[in-house]
Design a protein around this motif. Structure first.
Motif, PDB file in Angstrom:
ATOM      1  N   TYR A 129     -47.269  -9.126 -99.006  1.00 38.99           N
ATOM      2  CA  TYR A 129     -48.215  -8.478 -99.899  1.00 38.99           C
ATOM      3  C   TYR A 129     -47.577  -8.228-101.262  1.00 38.99           C
ATOM      4  CZ  TYR A 129     -45.578  -4.368 -98.493  1.00 38.99           C
ATOM      5  OH  TYR A 129     -44.568  -3.480 -98.260  1.00 38.99           O
ATOM      6  N   TYR A 130     -48.429  -8.017-102.255  1.00 42.54           N
ATOM      7  CA  TYR A 130     -48.015  -7.710-103.621  1.00 42.54           C
ATOM      8  C   TYR A 130     -48.492  -6.310-103.970  1.00 42.54           C
ATOM      9  CZ  TYR A 130     -47.708 -12.791-103.884  1.00 42.54           C
ATOM     10  OH  TYR A 130     -47.410 -14.092-103.653  1.00 42.54           O
ATOM     11  N   LEU A 131     -47.717  -5.581-104.727  1.00 44.39           N
ATOM     12  CA  LEU A 131     -48.152  -4.294-105.249  1.00 44.39           C
ATOM     13  C   LEU A 131     -48.865  -4.535-106.573  1.00 44.39           C
ATOM     14  CD1 LEU A 131     -45.002  -2.066-104.635  1.00 44.39           C
ATOM     15  CD2 LEU A 131     -47.014  -2.368-103.179  1.00 44.39           C
ATOM     16  N   VAL A 132     -50.059  -3.964-106.728  1.00 34.07           N
ATOM     17  CA  VAL A 132     -50.854  -4.158-107.936  1.00 34.07           C
ATOM     18  C   VAL A 132     -51.417  -2.820-108.394  1.00 34.07           C
ATOM     19  CG1 VAL A 132     -51.454  -6.552-107.420  1.00 34.07           C
ATOM     20  CG2 VAL A 132     -52.909  -4.717-106.572  1.00 34.07           C
ATOM     21  N   ASP A 133     -51.951  -2.807-109.616  1.00 37.88           N
ATOM     22  CA  ASP A 133     -52.584  -1.590-110.108  1.00 37.88           C
ATOM     23  C   ASP A 133     -54.062  -1.574-109.730  1.00 37.88           C
ATOM     24  OD1 ASP A 133     -53.589  -3.463-111.887  1.00 37.88           O
ATOM     25  OD2 ASP A 133     -52.518  -2.686-113.615  1.00 37.88           O
ATOM     26  N   GLY A 134     -54.779  -0.578-110.180  1.00 36.78           N
ATOM     27  CA  GLY A 134     -56.123  -0.308-109.697  1.00 36.78           C
ATOM     28  C   GLY A 134     -57.210  -1.282-110.084  1.00 36.78           C
ATOM     29  N   ILE A 135     -56.990  -2.199-111.022  1.00 32.38           N
ATOM     30  CA  ILE A 135     -58.043  -3.111-111.458  1.00 32.38           C
ATOM     31  C   ILE A 135     -58.261  -4.273-110.487  1.00 32.38           C
ATOM     32  CG2 ILE A 135     -56.567  -4.565-112.893  1.00 32.38           C
ATOM     33  CD1 ILE A 135     -58.929  -4.713-114.882  1.00 32.38           C
ATOM     34  N   TYR A 136     -57.273  -4.573-109.673  1.00 31.38           N
ATOM     35  CA  TYR A 136     -57.348  -5.736-108.788  1.00 31.38           C
ATOM     36  C   TYR A 136     -58.298  -5.487-107.616  1.00 31.38           C
ATOM     37  CZ  TYR A 136     -53.528  -7.899-111.303  1.00 31.38           C
ATOM     38  OH  TYR A 136     -52.767  -8.469-112.274  1.00 31.38           O
ATOM     39  N   PRO A 137     -58.864  -6.563-107.057  1.00 29.60           N
ATOM     40  CA  PRO A 137     -59.766  -6.406-105.901  1.00 29.60           C
ATOM     41  C   PRO A 137     -58.996  -6.013-104.644  1.00 29.60           C
ATOM     42  CG  PRO A 137     -59.407  -8.730-106.379  1.00 29.60           C
ATOM     43  CD  PRO A 137     -58.744  -7.952-107.481  1.00 29.60           C
ATOM     44  N   GLU A 138     -59.707  -5.498-103.666  1.00 28.24           N
ATOM     45  CA  GLU A 138     -59.092  -5.075-102.410  1.00 28.24           C
ATOM     46  C   GLU A 138     -58.986  -6.274-101.469  1.00 28.24           C
ATOM     47  OE1 GLU A 138     -60.792  -1.593-100.663  1.00 28.24           O
ATOM     48  OE2 GLU A 138     -60.900  -0.572-102.581  1.00 28.24           O
ATOM     49  N   TRP A 139     -57.937  -7.066-101.655  1.00 30.50           N
ATOM     50  CA  TRP A 139     -57.667  -8.212-100.805  1.00 30.50           C
ATOM     51  C   TRP A 139     -56.560  -7.829 -99.834  1.00 30.50           C
ATOM     52  CZ3 TRP A 139     -57.268 -12.555-105.037  1.00 30.50           C
ATOM     53  CH2 TRP A 139     -58.536 -12.795-105.567  1.00 30.50           C
ATOM     54  N   ALA A 140     -56.451  -8.557 -98.734  1.00 32.60           N
ATOM     55  CA  ALA A 140     -55.450  -8.243 -97.715  1.00 32.60           C
ATOM     56  C   ALA A 140     -54.024  -8.407 -98.231  1.00 32.60           C
ATOM     57  CB  ALA A 140     -55.653  -9.130 -96.494  1.00 32.60           C
ATOM     58  N   THR A 141     -53.808  -9.249 -99.227  1.00 36.84           N
ATOM     59  CA  THR A 141     -52.464  -9.489 -99.740  1.00 36.84           C
ATOM     60  C   THR A 141     -52.142  -8.662-100.981  1.00 36.84           C
ATOM     61  OG1 THR A 141     -53.332 -11.372-100.934  1.00 36.84           O
ATOM     62  CG2 THR A 141     -52.302 -11.816 -98.810  1.00 36.84           C
ATOM     63  N   LEU A 142     -53.044  -7.783-101.398  1.00 35.08           N
ATOM     64  CA  LEU A 142     -52.817  -6.917-102.552  1.00 35.08           C
ATOM     65  C   LEU A 142     -52.863  -5.462-102.096  1.00 35.08           C
ATOM     66  CD1 LEU A 142     -55.123  -8.651-105.190  1.00 35.08           C
ATOM     67  CD2 LEU A 142     -52.694  -9.039-104.779  1.00 35.08           C
ATOM     68  N   VAL A 143     -51.831  -4.694-102.442  1.00 33.62           N
ATOM     69  CA  VAL A 143     -51.784  -3.285-102.077  1.00 33.62           C
ATOM     70  C   VAL A 143     -51.964  -2.453-103.343  1.00 33.62           C
ATOM     71  CG1 VAL A 143     -50.376  -1.431-101.112  1.00 33.62           C
ATOM     72  CG2 VAL A 143     -50.298  -3.719-100.107  1.00 33.62           C
ATOM     73  N   LEU A 144     -53.064  -1.722-103.373  1.00 32.66           N
ATOM     74  CA  LEU A 144     -53.369  -0.833-104.492  1.00 32.66           C
ATOM     75  C   LEU A 144     -52.924   0.580-104.137  1.00 32.66           C
ATOM     76  CD1 LEU A 144     -55.674  -3.161-104.382  1.00 32.66           C
ATOM     77  CD2 LEU A 144     -56.829  -1.698-105.994  1.00 32.66           C
ATOM     78  N   SER A 145     -52.675   1.376-105.157  1.00 37.11           N
ATOM     79  CA  SER A 145     -52.329   2.771-104.942  1.00 37.11           C
ATOM     80  C   SER A 145     -53.603   3.583-104.739  1.00 37.11           C
ATOM     81  CB  SER A 145     -51.564   3.304-106.148  1.00 37.11           C
ATOM     82  OG  SER A 145     -51.185   4.634-105.923  1.00 37.11           O
ATOM     83  N   PHE A 146     -53.469   4.749-104.179  1.00 36.85           N
ATOM     84  CA  PHE A 146     -54.612   5.636-104.012  1.00 36.85           C
ATOM     85  C   PHE A 146     -54.994   6.233-105.367  1.00 36.85           C
ATOM     86  CE2 PHE A 146     -52.490   5.916 -99.831  1.00 36.85           C
ATOM     87  CZ  PHE A 146     -53.523   5.423 -99.055  1.00 36.85           C
ATOM     88  N   THR A 147     -56.289   6.317-105.648  1.00 35.69           N
ATOM     89  CA  THR A 147     -56.712   6.917-106.912  1.00 35.69           C
ATOM     90  C   THR A 147     -56.643   8.437-106.849  1.00 35.69           C
ATOM     91  OG1 THR A 147     -59.003   6.741-106.176  1.00 35.69           O
ATOM     92  CG2 THR A 147     -58.174   4.993-107.602  1.00 35.69           C
ATOM     93  N   CYS A 148     -57.101   9.020-105.760  1.00 39.46           N
ATOM     94  CA  CYS A 148     -57.065  10.479-105.562  1.00 39.46           C
ATOM     95  C   CYS A 148     -56.401  10.769-104.216  1.00 39.46           C
ATOM     96  CB  CYS A 148     -58.474  11.065-105.593  1.00 39.46           C
ATOM     97  SG  CYS A 148     -59.300  10.822-107.152  1.00 39.46           S
ATOM     98  N   PRO A 149     -55.061  10.774-104.179  1.00 42.35           N
ATOM     99  CA  PRO A 149     -54.390  10.960-102.892  1.00 42.35           C
ATOM    100  C   PRO A 149     -54.593  12.359-102.334  1.00 42.35           C
ATOM    101  CG  PRO A 149     -52.795  10.999-104.661  1.00 42.35           C
ATOM    102  CD  PRO A 149     -54.117  10.656-105.277  1.00 42.35           C
ATOM    103  N   THR A 150     -54.961  12.427-101.075  1.00 41.38           N
ATOM    104  CA  THR A 150     -55.108  13.701-100.390  1.00 41.38           C
ATOM    105  C   THR A 150     -54.238  13.680 -99.138  1.00 41.38           C
ATOM    106  OG1 THR A 150     -57.002  12.869 -99.152  1.00 41.38           O
ATOM    107  CG2 THR A 150     -57.467  14.044-101.200  1.00 41.38           C
ATOM    108  N   GLY A 151     -54.002  14.837 -98.593  1.00 42.92           N
ATOM    109  CA  GLY A 151     -53.181  14.902 -97.391  1.00 42.92           C
ATOM    110  C   GLY A 151     -51.707  14.960 -97.724  1.00 42.92           C
TER     111      GLY A 151
END
Length: 155
Positions: free
Chosen positions: A92-114
């Motif tokens: 997988y690749y780490l990407v920022d929030g503009i990229y689509p939610e594909w199985a090989t792209l890991v986006l960060s949480f926009t509003c992390p809870t927990g």
């Protein structure tokens, strides 16, 4: 993790007048050229697509990029791994929030809870600095990239 994936923009000072409209980006005065790259923590850039017009965004660039061609053709190298009691076939690749939610792209949480999500977001952002650092090194060391692809007439 295969690396961090992102795009950066360069001002193209020597852009031919006829091309300036398609290479124009709204928040820049002059024409822009886009570089998409994947880099690892040691600034090793092992994938690059250069020359997309500045009027495109990161999603448009990844849609024409050859980065997933081998994966879709079924001939990609084995990058399987196991974590959290799950087996995964592809890296997988780490990407920022503009990229689509594909199985090989890991986006960060926009509003992390927990408890775990803010920690993941922090680690994700720290690892994503690798690609930004690689872009900084490219722009500083090689002036040809700051002024890419000067127009030449072939006689």
């Amino acid at each position: 993790m295969l690396g961090s994936l992102d795009c950066t923009q360069w001002e193209w000072e020597a852009c031919p007048v006829a091309w300036q409209g398609q290479y124009h980006w709204s928040d820049h005065d002059g024409p822009i050229v886009i570089l998409e790259a994947a880099a690892s923590f040691d600034i090793w850039i092992w994938h690059a697509v250069f020359g997309m017009p500045g009027a495109n965004n990161d999603v448009a660039v990844i849609n024409v990029s050859p980065i997933f061609d081998r994966l879709t053709d079924g001939v990609s190298p084995d990058t399987s791994f196991s974590t959290n009691d799950g087996n995964y076939e592809y890296g997988y690749y780490l990407v920022d929030g503009i990229y689509p939610e594909w199985a090989t792209l890991v986006l960060s949480f926009t509003c992390p809870t927990g408890e775990k999500r803010p920690y993941f977001k922090k680690k994700h952002e720290l690892a994503r600095k690798d690609i930004e650092r690689a872009f900084g090194v490219l722009k500083k060391r090689w002036s040809i990239i700051r002024k890419p692809a000067r127009f030449q007439q072939i006689d």
